[in-house]
Design a protein around this motif. Structure first.
Motif, PDB file in Angstrom:
ATOM      1  N   LYS A  38       7.586   5.678 -41.091  1.00 24.23           N
ATOM      2  CA  LYS A  38       7.124   4.310 -42.696  1.00 24.23           C
ATOM      3  C   LYS A  38       8.202   5.649 -44.030  1.00 24.23           C
ATOM      4  O   LYS A  38       8.756   5.564 -45.171  1.00 24.23           O
ATOM      5  CB  LYS A  38       6.161   5.119 -43.012  1.00 24.23           C
ATOM      6  CG  LYS A  38       4.975   4.301 -41.825  1.00 24.23           C
ATOM      7  CD  LYS A  38       3.620   4.187 -41.981  1.00 24.23           C
ATOM      8  CE  LYS A  38       2.721   3.430 -41.162  1.00 24.23           C
ATOM      9  NZ  LYS A  38       0.584   3.616 -41.003  1.00 24.23           N
ATOM     10  N   GLU A  51      -4.602   1.181 -60.166  1.00 24.38           N
ATOM     11  CA  GLU A  51      -5.307   2.259 -59.486  1.00 24.38           C
ATOM     12  C   GLU A  51      -4.573   3.875 -59.141  1.00 24.38           C
ATOM     13  O   GLU A  51      -5.398   4.026 -59.142  1.00 24.38           O
ATOM     14  CB  GLU A  51      -6.149   1.163 -58.269  1.00 24.38           C
ATOM     15  CG  GLU A  51      -7.163   2.705 -57.640  1.00 24.38           C
ATOM     16  CD  GLU A  51      -7.778   1.247 -55.690  1.00 24.38           C
ATOM     17  OE1 GLU A  51      -7.048   0.019 -56.201  1.00 24.38           O
ATOM     18  OE2 GLU A  51      -8.561   2.135 -55.254  1.00 24.38           O
ATOM     19  N   GLU A  52      -3.452   3.324 -58.744  1.00 27.59           N
ATOM     20  CA  GLU A  52      -2.427   4.083 -58.161  1.00 27.59           C
ATOM     21  C   GLU A  52      -1.996   5.333 -59.212  1.00 27.59           C
ATOM     22  O   GLU A  52      -2.212   6.356 -59.188  1.00 27.59           O
ATOM     23  CB  GLU A  52      -1.024   3.780 -57.529  1.00 27.59           C
ATOM     24  CG  GLU A  52      -0.092   4.505 -57.269  1.00 27.59           C
ATOM     25  CD  GLU A  52       0.742   4.042 -55.779  1.00 27.59           C
ATOM     26  OE1 GLU A  52       1.851   4.716 -55.015  1.00 27.59           O
ATOM     27  OE2 GLU A  52       0.779   2.668 -56.340  1.00 27.59           O
ATOM     28  N   SER A  62       0.380   0.241 -59.160  1.00 30.15           N
ATOM     29  CA  SER A  62      -0.665  -0.776 -59.778  1.00 30.15           C
ATOM     30  C   SER A  62      -1.627   0.256 -60.552  1.00 30.15           C
ATOM     31  O   SER A  62      -1.450   1.314 -60.631  1.00 30.15           O
ATOM     32  CB  SER A  62      -2.025  -0.982 -58.517  1.00 30.15           C
ATOM     33  OG  SER A  62      -2.257   0.099 -57.709  1.00 30.15           O
ATOM     34  N   SER A 104      -6.611   3.059 -50.580  1.00 26.98           N
ATOM     35  CA  SER A 104      -7.001   1.947 -51.612  1.00 26.98           C
ATOM     36  C   SER A 104      -6.890   0.651 -50.310  1.00 26.98           C
ATOM     37  O   SER A 104      -7.845  -0.120 -51.188  1.00 26.98           O
ATOM     38  CB  SER A 104      -6.115   1.490 -52.441  1.00 26.98           C
ATOM     39  OG  SER A 104      -4.824   1.396 -51.461  1.00 26.98           O
ATOM     40  N   THR A 105      -7.054   0.945 -49.082  1.00 24.71           N
ATOM     41  CA  THR A 105      -7.241  -0.431 -48.291  1.00 24.71           C
ATOM     42  C   THR A 105      -8.751  -0.686 -47.319  1.00 24.71           C
ATOM     43  O   THR A 105      -9.533   0.656 -47.200  1.00 24.71           O
ATOM     44  CB  THR A 105      -6.752   0.251 -47.135  1.00 24.71           C
ATOM     45  OG1 THR A 105      -6.329   1.029 -46.123  1.00 24.71           O
ATOM     46  CG2 THR A 105      -4.656  -0.687 -47.787  1.00 24.71           C
ATOM     47  N   ARG A 165      -2.444   4.480 -50.823  1.00 26.21           N
ATOM     48  CA  ARG A 165      -1.868   3.260 -49.968  1.00 26.21           C
ATOM     49  C   ARG A 165      -3.040   2.440 -49.147  1.00 26.21           C
ATOM     50  O   ARG A 165      -3.806   1.771 -48.817  1.00 26.21           O
ATOM     51  CB  ARG A 165      -1.143   2.713 -49.528  1.00 26.21           C
ATOM     52  CG  ARG A 165      -0.395   2.654 -50.886  1.00 26.21           C
ATOM     53  CD  ARG A 165       1.490   1.778 -50.754  1.00 26.21           C
ATOM     54  NE  ARG A 165       1.869   1.681 -52.088  1.00 26.21           N
ATOM     55  CZ  ARG A 165       3.314   1.351 -51.741  1.00 26.21           C
ATOM     56  NH1 ARG A 165       4.332   1.348 -50.801  1.00 26.21           N
ATOM     57  NH2 ARG A 165       4.179   0.719 -53.101  1.00 26.21           N
ATOM     58  N   HIS A 166      -3.040   4.356 -47.895  1.00 29.21           N
ATOM     59  CA  HIS A 166      -4.073   4.094 -47.456  1.00 29.21           C
ATOM     60  C   HIS A 166      -5.212   4.067 -47.164  1.00 29.21           C
ATOM     61  O   HIS A 166      -6.667   3.601 -47.443  1.00 29.21           O
ATOM     62  CB  HIS A 166      -3.863   4.880 -45.829  1.00 29.21           C
ATOM     63  CG  HIS A 166      -4.946   5.976 -45.511  1.00 29.21           C
ATOM     64  ND1 HIS A 166      -5.348   4.794 -43.806  1.00 29.21           N
ATOM     65  CD2 HIS A 166      -5.692   5.847 -44.802  1.00 29.21           C
ATOM     66  CE1 HIS A 166      -6.233   5.059 -43.567  1.00 29.21           C
ATOM     67  NE2 HIS A 166      -6.580   6.067 -44.054  1.00 29.21           N
TER      68      HIS A 166
END
Length: 272
Positions: A236, A9-10, A7, A271-272, A268-269
């Motif tokens: 994971k 953001e990433e 994304s 960004s949540t 990802r952690h």
């Protein structure tokens, strides 16, 4: 189009670190975002570099950039920045290891001499120096992992598959990492040297005792149940097929894929 691309953001997170790593010839980069997506695609699918889809560019160029970033320590820099960010509590940490099987062409003659009952051909010099070893009749690599209270990787190291957890402990418990108040580990880390090391750092080790140990130390079972976070983290990481099976000849490349997958878990952690 390939799925699971970064994304905006990433990419914004990775871009600031990538800009600090200059090309050796000083040339302006072409499209580092596309190159990084190509590396992520290889990590997720476990495909050979030559099978990289053309949409990511020439496979050899993506591979060379991956090696350049890996040898420059880019992934280590990002992991250090994440650990120092304070975004996740570090008072509680967990340590463990897992073995992954090496793809059969990897080990060379030196390693076949250690495991004469197994046949393989390929890269010469597939020795323990490259994190390859003979364990229970198979060529394996052991991944040593330290995670924080959110179950996110803090430090990863690799050794030959037959290496003990004791050696892995010294490798991942680096001085530049935040010191925990409590460390959870399984019976593989029952050693007086580990307990003495934790005492010097003022860390409470929560490690069940083996039945053979004469001196018994009580364990907080409610606290110890949280150790499943490190097991879930391994699960994971192994969703990336390039981590679940070792296809890379060199230790640097394989550890690079482990670190890349770890960093994506962090991003990802957060960004949540």
């Amino acid at each position: 189009m390939a799925r699971d691309l970064m994304s905006d953001e990433e990419w914004a997170f990775f871009e600031r670190f990538i800009r600090t790593v200059r090309a050796p010839n000083g040339l302006k980069p072409t499209n580092h975002r596309l190159v990084l997506d190509g590396i992520f695609w290889i990590a997720r699918t476990g495909s050979p570099w030559r099978d990289l889809p053309e949409e990511f560019g020439k496979w050899s160029s993506v591979y060379r950039q991956f090696r350049r970033w890996t040898l420059a320590g880019l992934w280590d820099q990002i992991m250090d920045a994440l650990n120092e960010s304070g975004a996740v509590p570090h008072a509680l940490q967990m340590i463990d290891s897992t073995m992954v099987r090496a793809h059969h062409p990897l080990p060379g003659r030196a390693l076949r001499e250690q495991c004469p009952e197994r046949e393989a051909a390929g890269a010469q010099g597939g020795t323990p120096r490259q994190g390859l070893g003979c364990s229970r009749g198979d060529f394996t690599t052991r991944i040593h992992l330290l995670v924080n209270a959110a179950g996110l990787p803090m430090r990863t190291e690799i050794t030959a598959g037959q290496t003990s957890d004791y050696l892995g402990f010294d490798m991942v418990m680096a001085d530049n990492l935040p010191t925990p108040s409590v460390l959870l580990a399984d019976r593989g880390y029952v050693a007086d040297s580990i307990r003495k090391s934790m005492d010097r750092r003022d860390v409470l080790p929560v490690i069940p005792m083996r039945k053979s140990r004469k001196m018994r130390v009580g364990v907080n079972r409610s606290l110890y149940r949280l150790r499943n976070l490190v097991e879930r983290c391994f699960n994971k990481l192994k969703n990336a097929r390039r981590v679940a099976t070792r296809y890379d000849k060199t230790a640097e490349s394989f550890l690079g894929f482990v670190d890349i997958t770890s960093i994506r878990l962090w991003v990802r952690h957060l960004s949540t």
